[in-house]
Design a protein around this motif. Structure first.
Motif, PDB file in Angstrom:
ATOM      1  N   ARG A   1       0.842  -1.198   0.000  1.00 51.51           N
ATOM      2  CA  ARG A   1       0.000   0.000   0.000  1.00 51.51           C
ATOM      3  C   ARG A   1       0.873   1.242   0.000  1.00 51.51           C
ATOM      4  N   LYS A   2       0.488   2.221  -0.833  1.00 51.56           N
ATOM      5  CA  LYS A   2       1.166   3.514  -0.868  1.00 51.56           C
ATOM      6  C   LYS A   2       0.109   4.614  -0.847  1.00 51.56           C
ATOM      7  N   ASP A   3       0.327   5.607   0.005  1.00 48.10           N
ATOM      8  CA  ASP A   3      -0.614   6.717   0.146  1.00 48.10           C
ATOM      9  C   ASP A   3      -0.027   7.989  -0.456  1.00 48.10           C
ATOM     10  N   SER A   4      -0.939   8.845  -0.958  1.00 49.64           N
ATOM     11  CA  SER A   4      -0.586  10.177  -1.470  1.00 49.64           C
ATOM     12  C   SER A   4       0.519  10.106  -2.521  1.00 49.64           C
ATOM     13  N   ILE A   5       0.247   9.357  -3.573  1.00 47.42           N
ATOM     14  CA  ILE A   5       1.207   9.233  -4.667  1.00 47.42           C
ATOM     15  C   ILE A   5       0.556   9.713  -5.960  1.00 47.42           C
ATOM     16  N   LEU A   6       1.377  10.072  -6.948  1.00 48.44           N
ATOM     17  CA  LEU A   6       0.897  10.519  -8.251  1.00 48.44           C
ATOM     18  C   LEU A   6       0.540   9.297  -9.086  1.00 48.44           C
ATOM     19  N   VAL A   7      -0.693   9.270  -9.602  1.00 51.44           N
ATOM     20  CA  VAL A   7      -1.153   8.113 -10.371  1.00 51.44           C
ATOM     21  C   VAL A   7      -1.847   8.577 -11.638  1.00 51.44           C
ATOM     22  N   ILE A   8      -1.946   7.666 -12.596  1.00 45.26           N
ATOM     23  CA  ILE A   8      -2.762   7.861 -13.796  1.00 45.26           C
ATOM     24  C   ILE A   8      -3.556   6.583 -14.021  1.00 45.26           C
ATOM     25  N   GLN A   9      -4.563   6.687 -14.878  1.00 50.12           N
ATOM     26  CA  GLN A   9      -5.310   5.494 -15.231  1.00 50.12           C
ATOM     27  C   GLN A   9      -4.402   4.548 -16.020  1.00 50.12           C
ATOM     28  N   GLU A  10      -4.464   3.291 -15.678  1.00 45.56           N
ATOM     29  CA  GLU A  10      -3.591   2.323 -16.339  1.00 45.56           C
ATOM     30  C   GLU A  10      -3.910   2.204 -17.826  1.00 45.56           C
ATOM     31  N   ALA A  11      -5.145   2.539 -18.228  1.00 46.13           N
ATOM     32  CA  ALA A  11      -5.528   2.459 -19.638  1.00 46.13           C
ATOM     33  C   ALA A  11      -4.798   3.487 -20.496  1.00 46.13           C
ATOM     34  N   LEU A  12      -4.194   4.508 -19.893  1.00 44.97           N
ATOM     35  CA  LEU A  12      -3.487   5.534 -20.659  1.00 44.97           C
ATOM     36  C   LEU A  12      -2.066   5.097 -21.021  1.00 44.97           C
TER      37      LEU A  12
END
Length: 383
Positions: A297-308
């Motif tokens: 588990r990681k909190d407060s991280i930069l993410v994008i949709q995996e479909a991109l």
């Protein structure tokens, strides 16, 4: 003839040019696909694993008889709550004819030996009273007489045990089958009239009843070898039961098998976890269950949709297309981290302000279908 062929060739050429022009015009008349863009965002990601298994009692005790016989009476039913010492069933002893005959013969031999010892004792007592034999000889004869009496008692006891299953005053210890622990009767695999075998060094014996405390349950399941290395004893589990909807139970991992078992080409490892059972919920033994384990588990991280995400065909490294103008995009290589199947962590290469292209958008076909429908309607009206 040559002029005719010349004019025919010229006509075919003109028709081909016209067809190509029409095709080119139609192709250019199609609407240009507009791609949507999405910004990276701050979120949390949990990587979970689901282990399938079942919920079983922590301790299950099998009640077995101490004597061979036939079930005469059963006093409880499956599901009954009982306490240690409660009567479960009574066994009627059916003695073995050969063993009974041999026991009766031992009794007769003991009687004969006792009669002979009594005669010798009486004769030596008379001689002792007259001072003919010594005190030591008389004591030895008395001992042999008393030993003969004890041998007869032992032979009679063996005969009674073989014939009735017990001797007087101790029948409850053998023919009466009682609960050894408190709990709930899970199963009674026998019925009245069934023959049962006693438990001994060479035979497990017939199980008359199974008892367990349903307030102490454990989850028993299996995980794949690719995930077992990420597990640690003491990890929290979230148990969901197929028979209990809209409710989950907390558990704690307490055992991870040191050896795996191959099943359908994959190595599976057994795990166990203590389940916290609420007082107002009744869980039956053997319910199918799923255990959700948080592997990372990681909190407060930069993410994008995996479909991109896109992947280079040669290096297989991830990249995205970032907007640099109106429907203009450039490739940008990025480094990714953990993923939950929906969102993926962006370690480097993007910022929150970047606009990432939705690269796998398909062109709408609704407009083309509508145009074909309109043409069909116009042809039908003209007819």
């Amino acid at each position: 003839m040559k002029k005719i062929l010349k004019w025919v060739g010229l006509g075919v050429l003109i028709i081909g040019i016209l067809w190509a022009a029409v095709f080119f015009m139609k192709s250019n008349s199609k609407a240009t696909t507009e791609y949507d863009t999405y910004n990276p965002f701050i979120s949390s990601i949990e990587v979970k694993s689901v282990a399938t298994g079942k919920v079983i009692p922590e301790d299950e005790v099998a009640i077995k008889p101490q004597i061979t016989g036939i079930i005469d009476k059963i006093y409880v039913e499956e599901g009954t709550a009982i306490k240690a010492g409660d009567l479960i069933a009574v066994i009627k002893v059916v003695p073995n004819e050969q063993a009974l005959y041999q026991a009766r013969g031992r009794v007769r031999n003991a009687e004969l030996a006792l009669n002979n010892a009594k005669i010798e004792f009486d004769r030596n007592k008379n001689l002792y009273d007259r001072g003919v034999v010594s005190n030591q000889e008389f004591i030895n004869q008395k001992l042999r007489f008393e030993q003969a009496e004890q041998e007869l008692r032992n032979a009679n006891a063996d005969y009674q045990i073989i014939r009735k299953g017990s001797i007087g005053g101790s029948s409850a210890a053998n023919t009466d089958i009682r609960a050894t622990v408190s709990g709930t009767i899970l199963e009674i695999p026998v019925k009245e009239g069934d023959q049962v075998i006693q438990s001994n060094n060479f035979n497990d014996g017939t199980t008359i009843a199974s008892i367990a405390d349903l307030s102490k349950m454990i989850f028993e399941g299996k995980v794949d070898e690719g995930e077992v290395a990420k597990l640690k004893v003491g990890m929290p589990l979230e148990i969901s039961l197929g028979a209990v909807e809209d409710k989950t139970f907390d558990a704690k991992l307490k055992f991870i098998a040191p050896k795996g078992v191959e099943e359908s080409g994959a190595v599976q490892f057994k795990i166990e976890g203590d389940v916290t059972v609420e007082e107002d919920v009744f869980i039956r033994a053997g319910y199918s269950a799923n255990a959700s384990l948080v592997l990372e588990r990681k909190d407060s991280i930069l993410v994008i949709q995996e479909a991109l995400l896109q992947f280079d065909r040669e290096t297989n490294k991830p990249y995205v297309e970032v907007a640099i103008g109106d429907q203009k995009f450039e490739r940008r290589d990025i480094e990714i981290g953990i993923s939950d199947g929906v969102n993926v962590e962006v370690v480097s290469g993007l910022e929150e302000a970047d606009e990432v292209k939705e690269w796998n958008k398909t062109e709408p076909i609704k407009k083309g279908l509508e145009e074909e429908g309109e043409e069909s309607e116009e042809e039908t009206t003209e007819e």
